[in-house]
Enzyme design. Sequence first.
Site, mmCIF file in Angstrom:
data_model
loop_
_atom_site.group_PDB
_atom_site.id
_atom_site.type_symbol
_atom_site.label_atom_id
_atom_site.label_comp_id
_atom_site.label_asym_id
_atom_site.label_seq_id
_atom_site.Cartn_x
_atom_site.Cartn_y
_atom_site.Cartn_z
ATOM 1 N N CYS A 53 86.054 67.342 45.083
ATOM 2 C CA CYS A 53 86.380 66.133 44.331
ATOM 3 C C CYS A 53 85.301 65.624 43.293
ATOM 4 O O CYS A 53 85.338 65.040 42.668
ATOM 5 C CB CYS A 53 86.806 65.050 45.146
ATOM 6 S SG CYS A 53 85.589 64.881 46.753
ATOM 7 N N ASP A 136 111.535 46.519 54.184
ATOM 8 C CA ASP A 136 110.236 46.219 53.478
ATOM 9 C C ASP A 136 109.618 47.438 54.175
ATOM 10 O O ASP A 136 109.821 47.856 55.300
ATOM 11 C CB ASP A 136 109.825 44.976 53.510
ATOM 12 C CG ASP A 136 108.435 44.777 52.586
ATOM 13 O OD1 ASP A 136 108.507 46.000 51.668
ATOM 14 O OD2 ASP A 136 107.411 44.205 53.125
ATOM 15 N N ASP A 201 112.561 45.500 48.109
ATOM 16 C CA ASP A 201 111.533 45.272 47.565
ATOM 17 C C ASP A 201 111.282 46.270 46.512
ATOM 18 O O ASP A 201 110.793 47.287 46.493
ATOM 19 C CB ASP A 201 110.147 45.252 48.550
ATOM 20 C CG ASP A 201 109.546 43.977 48.465
ATOM 21 O OD1 ASP A 201 109.253 43.532 47.637
ATOM 22 O OD2 ASP A 201 109.122 43.242 49.623
#
Length: 314
Positions: A53, A136, A201
């Site tokens: 990374c 949710d 949602d």
Amino acid sequence: MNFTEYFYSLVKQIPKGKVSTYGALARALGDIRASRAVGRMLNQNPYAPIVPCHRVVMSDGSLGGFGTGIEKKIKLLKKEGVKVSGNDILDFEKALFTDFMSDFPLKKMRNEQKRLRKSVRLEDGFDDIETVGGVDVAYSHKGFGGLVVYDYKSFDINKRVSVKDEIDMPYIPTYLAFRELPLIEKLLKKYKQGPSVLLIDGNGVLHPYGMGIASHVGVKLDIPTIGVAKKLLCGEQKDDKILPGEYSEVEYEGNLVGYAYRSSPRTKKPIYISPGHMVSFETSLEVIKNFCKYKLPEPIRSAHKLATEARNSA
DNA sequence: GCGACAG
DNA sequence: ATCTTGTCGC
């Protein structure tokens, strides 16, 4: 291999002595919209420095961040023969690697959205609404889903269900369904019956490809759904000012895709309602209006609370 | 710095 | 979404 693991395999393609960018990796995943998710996945990289990374920098040639301190990133890059001056890569053009070998998973997901879109129906697929559910998801390291079903006549709570599962896909705007669908599917499987209508949602057809999470879930699970979002994903709201209890149409590319609804006098910010599947525009608005005691409709508020409690007690 | 893209 | 104390306004 899941999405995040696949991403790490792409990062490993950046050769020693070279660097790439967040945007280039997002494009290799299949959509530049994933660039922030790229940053997040790199930040979580459990395989550093095997998954390098430190070789990922900003598109302007500056270094960007590094979890264990920028000095560490500079040290690793210099050791690999990359020249760094101050906060910038020297000879950035020469050091830049973008030639990833990839299957472009996000392009495949986009194609699936385009295919599923043809099955979306925007007429009521029922005679009467008996029950209305809300779902949710809350996150820690895993995902925790909550489903709360209400009786539409009495407004009493009929049933609560919660589940837990591994999440293998980051949040990427316009691909939300691919992150949350497995958990929602698990919730409904546990509930068995299936509510008359499911509130989710996120958006339904209010989406650049007409396939927000509510539409996606509706088509895949063959149930009526309505999307409720707190922020506008795309399109334009006809009127900026909305009085409490009133709404404004939202259009995308000249078509009606949903409504901005001022559900409570306490907030200026509206909620964005759009039909998902097997529900008409009018019914979507009506059902949400009937459930809005506060800003968000009760089934979603309850589902949010249930999911959050499930996470906090795990 | 602005604009900003659901959760 | 998550990280989080106090503060503002009805």
